[in-house]
Write an enzyme that holds these catalytic residues in place. Structure first.
Site, short mmCIF file in Angstrom:
data_model
loop_
_atom_site.label_atom_id
_atom_site.label_comp_id
_atom_site.label_asym_id
_atom_site.label_seq_id
_atom_site.Cartn_x
_atom_site.Cartn_y
_atom_site.Cartn_z
N TYR A 305 -19.93 -38.78 -45.64
CA TYR A 305 -20.22 -38.28 -44.41
C TYR A 305 -20.81 -36.97 -44.40
CZ TYR A 305 -21.51 -38.39 -39.56
OH TYR A 305 -22.30 -38.52 -38.28
N GLU A 312 -29.15 -33.99 -45.51
CA GLU A 312 -30.39 -34.41 -44.38
C GLU A 312 -30.64 -32.90 -44.11
OE1 GLU A 312 -28.79 -36.62 -41.39
OE2 GLU A 312 -28.18 -38.28 -42.50
#
Length: 381
Positions: A305, A312
């Site tokens: 994660y 991103e």
């Protein structure tokens, strides 16, 4: 060496349907407990009133009992439960009128007949009330249809992300290895060629990723109509303002971003996470829990994660100069000050929200992991 066999102290109590025997032996070893011809035979080694020894006794019951006793051992004692063949109250435990010296009432569990009848009545009322409550709950005629839909949804998503993961893994090892063998004269050139093997990741994988992320919009609908218990707002934020924003707005509209190596890492981290999440949900729909998969579901996100969030963020940072140069999505407002809302400024705010979202979701997932994988609380008896 063990001495001659001895009789332990045995305490008894009864209910209309059951007999309870408590044998005062600690550290019991090799217990042999059988019921033959309505006679209970007990033999075991343990620590009793005469020290560590072999203890044994026999009890011929007053009335017929079931031949399969249930035993439960603790460190301090051994408990035996015997079922009566007929539900009634016995005037004594043994067939012989004179009570054996080793046998005594268990006052911790002792009830007289009226109290036992009251207890039995309360249990029957509780059972009846439970049946009434269950009968009032309306049965869902579409229960199996909903379950089938959720199973198919999670299966399709699992197959889609599995295809992405396998495809990218094969390309990583085949194309990357081939490029590095061509440029063995320089480690730096080899690394650059390995990076160059990522340039067409978007063009190869994007169609399947578009399909999976568009299908993920159904998770919002599932939460909205109550098919799943996940809250609606987090689903909207995660699906629409999370991955789909990066996929459709950043990568889908900028051709310059589609050949960046960061695209490979974004898609790779997304696919690995879903390899564990969707099979877990699919098995949960049919009431199956596979412990290794549960552990992976609530553990794999710990490295993946943050790495996915970092990828991103890198993608957004690399896109800001391109949006500044092209002016795409920037909005000019008709006002005296001629104010223009620059899309790169929106991306900077989004970048801050991204890291805040990672932190919030990290805490949420940590609580879920603690709930599913943490030590289970023992029930008090």
């Amino acid at each position: 060496m063990a001495g001659p066999s001895l009789r332990p102290h045995v305490h008894w109590a009864q209910r209309h349907r059951e007999l309870f025997l408590r044998v005062d032996l600690s550290d019991v070893r090799n217990p042999d407990i059988t019921i033959t011809d309505n006679v209970l035979h007990f033999r075991a080694q343990g620590h009793g009133a005469k020290g560590d020894n072999i203890y044994e006794f026999e009890i011929e019951f007053l009335e017929p009992v079931e031949p399969k006793p249930v035993c439960r051992m603790t460190q301090r004692q051994l408990n035996i439960t015997v079922q009566k063949k007929e539900s009634n109250w016995w005037e004594r435990l043994t067939k012989q009128e004179k009570r054996p010296l080793f046998l005594a009432p268990d006052f911790d569990r002792w009830l007289d007949e009226s109290d036992a009848e009251m207890e039995l009545k309360e249990k029957e009322e509780e059972k009846i009330n439970k049946m009434k409550i269950e009968s009032r709950v309306p049965k869902d005629p579409f229960k199996h249809l909903k379950k089938g839909y959720l199973i198919m949804y999670n299966l399709v998503q699992f197959l889609g992300f599995s295809w992405i993961f396998v495809n990218m893994t094969v390309r990583l090892f085949i194309l990357g290895k081939g490029n590095m063998e061509i440029h063995l004269f320089s480690k730096m050139v080899g690394f650059l060629c390995l990076t160059d093997s990522f340039y067409d990741t978007f063009h190869t994988i994007s169609d399947m990723m578009y399909f999976c992320q568009t299908l993920a919009l159904m998770e919002i609908m599932n939460s909205l109509i109550g098919l799943v218990r996940s809250p609606l707002i987090p689903s909207v934020v995660q699906v629409i303002f999370g991955r789909n924003f990066v996929l459709f707005v950043i990568l889908g509209t900028l051709e310059e971003m589609q050949s960046k190596p960061v695209v490979f890492f974004i898609f790779y981290f997304w696919s690995i996470i879903e390899l564990f999440r969707y099979p877990y949900y699919m098995l949960s729909c049919i009431g199956i829990e596979w412990k290794p998969l549960t552990w992976l579901r609530y553990t794999a996100w710990i490295p993946l994660y943050p790495l996915g969030g970092l990828a991103e963020a890198v993608c957004i940072v690399q896109s800001i100069p391109i949006f500044s140069e092209t002016g795409k999505f920037s909005l000019g407002l008709p006002n005296p000050l001629n104010v223009t809302i620059q899309f790169p400024f929106v991306l900077q705010i989004y970048l801050i929200a991204l890291f805040l979202g990672v932190f919030v979701n990290f805490r949420h997932l940590y609580k879920q992991r603690k709930q599913h994988l943490g030590p289970k609380k023992r029930k008090m008896k």
